[in-house]
Design an enzyme around this catalytic site. Structure first.
Site: not given
Ligand code: NAD
Length: 270
Positions: A160, A147
Site C-alpha cells: 500500500y 493517502s
Molecule cells: P472502499 O473500499 O469504500 O472503496 C473502494 C472502491 O474501489 C470500491 O468501489 C471498489 O469496488 C473499488 N475496487 C476495488 N478493487 C477493484 C477492482 N479490482 N476493480 C474495480 N474496482 C475495484 O474504499 P475507500 O476508503 O473509499 O477508498 C478509496 C480510495 O481512498 C483508495 O484508493 C484508498 O486507498 C484511499 N484512501 C482511503 C483512506 C481511508 O481511510 N478510507 C485513507 C487514505 C486513502
C-alpha cells in the site's frame, strides 16, 4: 462550498465510485452538473440501480461499469465504454483501491500484485489512455487519491505504501508533462476516512481490546492523527470539486494532505 452547475457539460470518470470516497466524489461532481461514469466491483443489477438513482437525483447522464481494473485490459475496457458513451473524459479521478496488512516476510505475492495493480498501475493505464483527449480539448483535471501513506510509512503496509508513494510520483510527472496544456494533475492524501476500506482495522482493534467499535475506531485514529476523528467522505468530494474549479486552475503537481494533522508531525529531515 462551491455551488451551482460549474461542471455542466463535463464528463467525469471516478474509479471505485460504488462506495466510500469515490461515491462521495462522484456525488459532488454530479451535483455540480457533470455526467459521471460510475465504476466499481458491484453486481450489474445493483450498478444499474445506482446509475438510475444518480441520473434521477442529479439530472445528469451516467454510465455504470463493473470492469476489474487490476489488469491493463480491465482499464482499457473501462476507458473504452466511457469514451464510447460520452465521447471523452474531462475529469479523471483515480480512486479505486484495496488494502492488506502483513509484515513483508509474510506478505502474500498475490496481494502485492493486486495492490500495485489496482492502487497504482490502474492510474497509469487510465491516464495514458485519456490524456490525449484532454490535451486536444485544452482542459482536463486528473485527481489521484493517494493517502498519507504516499508521504509517510506505517508498519505492515509494504504494498500500500509503495503504491501510494508511486502514485504521488506519477502525479508529479504527469503534471509537469501537461503544465502548458490546460490539464492539472494532483493527488489528495487522506488520513483516516471512515469507509469499508478501513472497517476491518477498526473492528480488529475493538475485538483485540474488548471494546465497542466506536472506541476501537478512536483508538486506531489517535495513534496517528492529532485530530481524533476521521474525515467524512463528503469532505473529499468538496476537495475534488474545488480542484476541478477555475479557482484551482494553477494548482498542479501537489499532494495535498487532508489528514487531521497526521503528516504535520513528520520530521523535516527526510
Ligand atoms: P472502499 O473500499 O469504500 O472503496 C473502494 C472502491 O474501489 C470500491 O468501489 C471498489 O469496488 C473499488 N475496487 C476495488 N478493487 C477493484 C477492482 N479490482 N476493480 C474495480 N474496482 C475495484 O474504499 P475507500 O476508503 O473509499 O477508498 C478509496 C480510495 O481512498 C483508495 O484508493 C484508498 O486507498 C484511499 N484512501 C482511503 C483512506 C481511508 O481511510 N478510507 C485513507 C487514505 C486513502
Amino acid at each position: 462550498m462551491l455551488s451551482g452547475k460549474l461542471l455542466a457539460g463535463k464528463t467525469a470518470l471516478v474509479t471505485g465510485s460504488t462506495s466510500g470516497i469515490g461515491h462521495a466524489m462522484a456525488s459532488k461532481l454530479a451535483e455540480a452538473g457533470a455526467n459521471v461514469v460510475l465504476h466499481g466491483l458491484m453486481d450489474p443489477t445493483e450498478g444499474e440501480t445506482l446509475r438510475q438513482d444518480f441520473e434521477q437525483q442529479y439530472d445528469v447522464q451516467c454510465l455504470f461499469s463493473g470492469a476489474d481494473i487490476s489488469t491493463a485490459e480491465g482499464n482499457e475496457e473501462l476507458v473504452a465504454v466511457s469514451v464510447e458513451k460520452f465521447g471523452g473524459v474531462d475529469i479523471l479521478i483515480n480512486n479505486a483501491g484495496i488494502q492488506f496488512t502483513a509484515p513483508i516476510e509474510e506478505f502474500p505475492v498475490a496481494k502485492w500484485d493486486a495492490i500495485i495493480g489496482i492502487n497504482l498501475s490502474s492510474a497509469f493505464h487510465t491516464t495514458r489512455l485519456l490524456i490525449s483527449g484532454m490535451q486536444q480539448r485544452g482542459w482536463g483535471r486528473i485527481i489521484n487519491i493517494a493517502s498519507v501513506h504516499g508521504l509517510v510509512a506505517s508498519l505492515n503496509k509494504a504494498a500500500y505504501v509503495a503504491a501510494k508513494h508511486g502514485i504521488v510520483g506519477l502525479t508529479k510527472v504527469v503534471a509537469l508533462e501537461n503544465a502548458d496544456k490546460g490539464v492539472t494533475v494532483n493527488a489528495i492524501c487522506p488520513g483516516w476516512v471512515d469507509t469499508h476500506l478501513v472497517a476491518a482495522q477498526f473492528q480488529a482493534r475493538a475485538d483485540r481490546d474488548g471494546v465497542s467499535l466506536e472506541e476501537g475506531k478512536r483508538s486506531v485514529i489517535v495513534e496517528k492523527q492529532p485530530m481524533p476523528k476521521a474525515t467524512p467522505p463528503s469532505s473529499l468530494g468538496d476537495l475534488a470539486l474545488f480542484l476541478c474549479s477555475d479557482a484551482a486552475a494553477t494548482i498542479t503537481g501537489i499532494s495535498l494532505p487532508i489528514d487531521g494533522g497526521w503528516t504535520a508531525q513528520r520530521s523535516t529531515f527526510r
